[in-house]
Motif scaffolding. Sequence first.
Motif, PDB file in Angstrom:
ATOM      1  N   ASN A 132       0.815  -1.209   0.000  1.00 41.49           N
ATOM      2  CA  ASN A 132       0.000   0.000   0.000  1.00 41.49           C
ATOM      3  C   ASN A 132       0.852   1.263   0.000  1.00 41.49           C
ATOM      4  N   ARG A 133       1.824   1.314   0.877  1.00 42.05           N
ATOM      5  CA  ARG A 133       2.699   2.480   0.973  1.00 42.05           C
ATOM      6  C   ARG A 133       4.124   2.023   1.213  1.00 42.05           C
ATOM      7  N   MET A 134       5.049   2.763   0.656  1.00 45.74           N
ATOM      8  CA  MET A 134       6.477   2.535   0.906  1.00 45.74           C
ATOM      9  C   MET A 134       7.102   3.880   1.206  1.00 45.74           C
ATOM     10  N   GLY A 135       8.142   3.835   1.992  1.00 43.09           N
ATOM     11  CA  GLY A 135       8.759   5.109   2.350  1.00 43.09           C
ATOM     12  C   GLY A 135      10.179   4.939   2.827  1.00 43.09           C
ATOM     13  N   TRP A 136      10.843   6.067   2.957  1.00 41.45           N
ATOM     14  CA  TRP A 136      12.201   6.139   3.473  1.00 41.45           C
ATOM     15  C   TRP A 136      12.208   7.011   4.722  1.00 41.45           C
ATOM     16  N   TYR A 137      12.896   6.525   5.729  1.00 44.93           N
ATOM     17  CA  TYR A 137      13.097   7.260   6.972  1.00 44.93           C
ATOM     18  C   TYR A 137      14.601   7.336   7.217  1.00 44.93           C
ATOM     19  N   ARG A 138      15.001   8.252   8.081  1.00 45.36           N
ATOM     20  CA  ARG A 138      16.407   8.321   8.447  1.00 45.36           C
ATOM     21  C   ARG A 138      16.563   8.604   9.929  1.00 45.36           C
ATOM     22  N   GLN A 139      17.710   8.200  10.428  1.00 45.62           N
ATOM     23  CA  GLN A 139      17.956   8.352  11.863  1.00 45.62           C
ATOM     24  C   GLN A 139      19.431   8.604  12.108  1.00 45.62           C
ATOM     25  N   VAL A 140      19.700   9.577  12.965  1.00 48.32           N
ATOM     26  CA  VAL A 140      21.065   9.820  13.425  1.00 48.32           C
ATOM     27  C   VAL A 140      21.122   9.429  14.895  1.00 48.32           C
ATOM     28  N   TYR A 143      16.392   4.055   6.355  1.00 50.30           N
ATOM     29  CA  TYR A 143      15.607   2.836   6.455  1.00 50.30           C
ATOM     30  C   TYR A 143      14.420   2.903   5.509  1.00 50.30           C
ATOM     31  N   CYS A 144      14.130   1.794   4.847  1.00 45.89           N
ATOM     32  CA  CYS A 144      12.901   1.738   4.069  1.00 45.89           C
ATOM     33  C   CYS A 144      11.820   1.028   4.887  1.00 45.89           C
ATOM     34  N   LYS A 145      10.601   1.411   4.601  1.00 48.08           N
ATOM     35  CA  LYS A 145       9.437   0.877   5.314  1.00 48.08           C
ATOM     36  C   LYS A 145       8.370   0.545   4.290  1.00 48.08           C
ATOM     37  N   ALA A 146       7.686  -0.577   4.509  1.00 49.70           N
ATOM     38  CA  ALA A 146       6.582  -0.956   3.634  1.00 49.70           C
ATOM     39  C   ALA A 146       5.364  -1.288   4.479  1.00 49.70           C
TER      40      ALA A 146
END
Length: 120
Positions: A31-39, A93-96
């Motif tokens: 349904n949805r995919m995305g990119w997140y980031r973290q330091v 990070y990718c998320k689905a």
Amino acid sequence: VQLQASGGGLVQPGGSLRLSCAASGSIFSINRMGWYRQVPGEQRELVAAITSGGSTNSADSVKGRFTISRDNAKNTVYLQMNRLKPEDTAVYYCKAVLNLFGVPGEHIYWGQGTQVTVSS
């Protein structure tokens, strides 16, 4: 279900990188995919996301520089990152959000993370 992310690395300020994330397994639909980031020491933040229909949203800090896209046939999402800045340095990070065969409801999966370092 596995999400395999790739494409991170070291790049100079102003340079470009392209991240890829491929989902595999018993997937009925994504349904949805995305990119997140973290330091280190900070919360994970949304970079950009895209729906199955192609609607996108992105963080203000990356608008005009990063572009998210997806190939539904390959269950893959991409993040084209241009004009990179040192403050873009993070683990990405990718998320689905997806539906599985024979299992009701939506399910969330994360990739393993890929390091992006922007430095001269």
